[in-house]
Design an enzyme around this catalytic site. Structure first.
Site, PDB file in Angstrom:
ATOM      1  N   ASP A  43       0.846  -1.203   0.000  1.00 58.09           N
ATOM      2  CA  ASP A  43       0.000   0.000   0.000  1.00 58.09           C
ATOM      3  C   ASP A  43       0.881   1.252   0.000  1.00 58.09           C
ATOM      4  O   ASP A  43       0.572   2.235  -0.677  1.00 58.09           O
ATOM      5  CB  ASP A  43      -0.864   0.075   1.262  1.00 58.09           C
ATOM      6  CG  ASP A  43      -1.777  -1.114   1.445  1.00 58.09           C
ATOM      7  OD1 ASP A  43      -2.961  -1.027   1.135  1.00 58.09           O
ATOM      8  OD2 ASP A  43      -1.277  -2.162   1.918  1.00 58.09           O
ATOM      9  N   ASN A  84      -4.340  -4.836   7.244  1.00 54.89           N
ATOM     10  CA  ASN A  84      -3.025  -5.396   7.574  1.00 54.89           C
ATOM     11  C   ASN A  84      -2.715  -5.197   9.054  1.00 54.89           C
ATOM     12  O   ASN A  84      -1.941  -5.947   9.652  1.00 54.89           O
ATOM     13  CB  ASN A  84      -1.939  -4.725   6.737  1.00 54.89           C
ATOM     14  CG  ASN A  84      -1.995  -5.166   5.283  1.00 54.89           C
ATOM     15  OD1 ASN A  84      -2.303  -6.328   5.004  1.00 54.89           O
ATOM     16  ND2 ASN A  84      -1.714  -4.255   4.374  1.00 54.89           N
ATOM     17  N   PHE A 134      -6.603 -12.186   0.981  1.00 55.78           N
ATOM     18  CA  PHE A 134      -6.690 -11.473   2.265  1.00 55.78           C
ATOM     19  C   PHE A 134      -7.740 -10.356   2.283  1.00 55.78           C
ATOM     20  O   PHE A 134      -8.625 -10.335   3.141  1.00 55.78           O
ATOM     21  CB  PHE A 134      -5.306 -10.909   2.625  1.00 55.78           C
ATOM     22  CG  PHE A 134      -5.270 -10.134   3.912  1.00 55.78           C
ATOM     23  CD1 PHE A 134      -5.198 -10.774   5.137  1.00 55.78           C
ATOM     24  CD2 PHE A 134      -5.320  -8.751   3.902  1.00 55.78           C
ATOM     25  CE1 PHE A 134      -5.168 -10.068   6.328  1.00 55.78           C
ATOM     26  CE2 PHE A 134      -5.291  -8.018   5.087  1.00 55.78           C
ATOM     27  CZ  PHE A 134      -5.213  -8.681   6.304  1.00 55.78           C
ATOM     28  N   ASN A 135      -7.645  -9.394   1.364  1.00 57.92           N
ATOM     29  CA  ASN A 135      -8.523  -8.211   1.442  1.00 57.92           C
ATOM     30  C   ASN A 135      -9.995  -8.577   1.388  1.00 57.92           C
ATOM     31  O   ASN A 135     -10.825  -7.959   2.065  1.00 57.92           O
ATOM     32  CB  ASN A 135      -8.228  -7.226   0.298  1.00 57.92           C
ATOM     33  CG  ASN A 135      -6.900  -6.525   0.485  1.00 57.92           C
ATOM     34  OD1 ASN A 135      -6.366  -6.469   1.588  1.00 57.92           O
ATOM     35  ND2 ASN A 135      -6.362  -5.987  -0.601  1.00 57.92           N
ATOM     36  N   HIS A 193       1.239  -6.447  -5.121  1.00 61.77           N
ATOM     37  CA  HIS A 193      -0.231  -6.482  -5.151  1.00 61.77           C
ATOM     38  C   HIS A 193      -0.883  -5.109  -5.367  1.00 61.77           C
ATOM     39  O   HIS A 193      -1.502  -4.840  -6.383  1.00 61.77           O
ATOM     40  CB  HIS A 193      -0.763  -7.059  -3.841  1.00 61.77           C
ATOM     41  CG  HIS A 193      -0.256  -8.422  -3.500  1.00 61.77           C
ATOM     42  ND1 HIS A 193      -0.560  -9.540  -4.225  1.00 61.77           N
ATOM     43  CD2 HIS A 193       0.542  -8.858  -2.485  1.00 61.77           C
ATOM     44  CE1 HIS A 193       0.000 -10.607  -3.685  1.00 61.77           C
ATOM     45  NE2 HIS A 193       0.684 -10.210  -2.635  1.00 61.77           N
ATOM     46  N   ASP A 194      -0.768  -4.261  -4.341  1.00 57.43           N
ATOM     47  CA  ASP A 194      -1.538  -3.008  -4.361  1.00 57.43           C
ATOM     48  C   ASP A 194      -1.064  -2.044  -5.434  1.00 57.43           C
ATOM     49  O   ASP A 194      -1.841  -1.217  -5.933  1.00 57.43           O
ATOM     50  CB  ASP A 194      -1.449  -2.337  -2.984  1.00 57.43           C
ATOM     51  CG  ASP A 194      -2.109  -3.171  -1.908  1.00 57.43           C
ATOM     52  OD1 ASP A 194      -2.907  -4.065  -2.255  1.00 57.43           O
ATOM     53  OD2 ASP A 194      -1.824  -2.938  -0.724  1.00 57.43           O
TER      54      ASP A 194
HETATM   55  C1  BDR Z   1      -3.222  -7.858   0.023  1.00 54.97           C
HETATM   56  O1  BDR Z   1      -3.091  -8.151   1.397  1.00 54.97           O
HETATM   57  C2  BDR Z   1      -2.155  -7.296   2.009  1.00 54.97           C
HETATM   58  O2  BDR Z   1      -1.160  -8.025   2.657  1.00 54.97           O
HETATM   59  C3  BDR Z   1      -1.539  -6.441   0.930  1.00 54.97           C
HETATM   60  O3  BDR Z   1      -1.384  -5.103   1.371  1.00 54.97           O
HETATM   61  C4  BDR Z   1      -2.504  -6.536  -0.231  1.00 54.97           C
HETATM   62  O4  BDR Z   1      -3.444  -5.497  -0.211  1.00 54.97           O
HETATM   63  C5  BDR Z   1      -2.677  -9.022  -0.800  1.00 54.97           C
HETATM   64  O5  BDR Z   1      -3.449 -10.164  -0.567  1.00 54.97           O
HETATM   65 CA    CA Z   2      -3.204  -3.567   1.194  1.00 52.81          CA
END
Ligand code: BDR
Ligand code: CA
Length: 314
Positions: A15, A39, A164-165, A243-244
């Site tokens: 992020d 997180n 995760f998100n 990712h972000d």
């Molecule tokens: C997502 O989960 C968090 O660890 C990272 O910031 C990202 O948004 C990846 O699965």
């Molecule tokens: Ca994130």
């Protein structure tokens, strides 16, 4: 003309770099940064967002969002991001005050006051965006698109089939994917391909500004915390997963990505699959597409975009 955007994040190493890319890019006009719990706790993610903005010497309103997911508890990912949510480099304390508005108030005001439509880029759990859509349905058509990091067509990283998100707040994700707002989903299908390798960290470390070396330190920590030891032992080359940063990169340069317009539903009840983004790749359910799902990326072009932009920062 630059694109009006709101970032909604939970820093987090990726992020933090996503914020840097967004604030560096001439193509984006960042009107607001809102923060979600994800997180780490909302206190920690908010502090981290403010520290990153301060480090860059930028002036953007940062507003704190909901303290927890809609119906569930926060599950900090200490293993990936450390106790602080942004372990590794030491960042100075923020040089400005947190907004007196909540994320919901600030997001609604930015949408209401904007002459053009605004793109929302969530890179954490979707709690704040779901609250906005629920509290202000009249503002939905002021949203150009939601470009989010989350989910996966194939696989998961938090559960075998959940990312995760989305897993942290599946009810919020369900509201977002049912909203009718155009969505771009940068899920694990693409973000695991958007890797930066250790020898490429050095490009950032050698930059003569102060942000380049900070990016390298963030990548060092994130790479170590997300690469299982067996990979190194087996000589498997795995970079840091950006990712972000993909979500921000899509907002700047969508031509770097390969997408497919598909129907996506969120599993909110599954015993083993809670938070799964059910991407109907073969249109088995016969439902209308509601998301542009990213599957591939021009990795070199993505890296160059990041290099070009990070080098313009302080
Ligand atoms: C997502 O989960 C968090 O660890 C990272 O910031 C990202 O948004 C990846 O699965
Ligand atoms: Ca994130």
């Amino acid at each position: 003309m630059s694109k009006a955007v709101i970032l909604d994040c939970d820093p987090g190493h990726d992020d933090a770099i996503a914020i840097m890319l967004a604030l560096a890019s001439d193509s984006l006009d960042v009107r607001l940064i809102t923060v979600s719990a994800g997180n780490s706790s909302i206190e920690k993610t908010t502090l981290n967002a403010m520290k990153v903005v301060s480090f860059l010497g930028k002036e953007v309103e940062v507003a704190a969002g909901a303290i927890k997911p809609l119906r569930r508890e926060v599950q900090p990912d200490i293993e990936t991001h450390g106790e602080s949510g942004l372990d590794g480099p030491e960042l100075p304390a923020p040089s400005f005050l947190l907004s007196s508005r909540t994320a919901l108030e600030a997001q609604a005001a930015v949408l209401r006051e904007s002459e053009e439509k605004v793109t929302i880029i969530p890179t954490g759990p979707l709690t704040n965006v779901a609250l906005l859509l629920s509290a202000h349905p009249e503002l939905t058509d002021k949203i150009e698109r939601i470009v989010l990091m989350g989910g996966a067509c194939f696989g998961g990283n938090w559960l075998p089939d959940a990312e995760f998100n989305i897993m942290i707040d599946p009810e919020a994700a369900d509201i977002v994917f049912r909203s009718g707002v155009p969505i771009t989903m940068c899920g694990l299908d693409v973000t695991l391909k958007a890797q930066i390798f250790p020898d490429e960290f050095e490009i950032f470390r050698k930059m003569t500004n102060k942000t380049g070396p900070l990016v390298a330190e963030l990548l060092d920590f994130f790479h170590k915390s997300t690469t299982p030891p067996f990979m190194a032992e087996e000589g498997h080359e795995e970079g840091a997963h950006m990712h972000d940063i993909c979500a921000v990169a899509w907002a700047i340069a969508p031509e770097l990505f390969v997408t497919k317009n598909l129907n996506v539903q969120i599993e909110t009840e599954g015993r083993l699959t809670l938070g799964c983004t059910v991407v109907d790749y073969n249109n088995v359910f016969g439902l209308s597409p509601n998301a542009d799902v990213c599957f591939d990326i021009d990795r070199k072009g993505f890296l160059q975009l990041l290099i070009d932009n990070i080098s313009t920062l302080l």
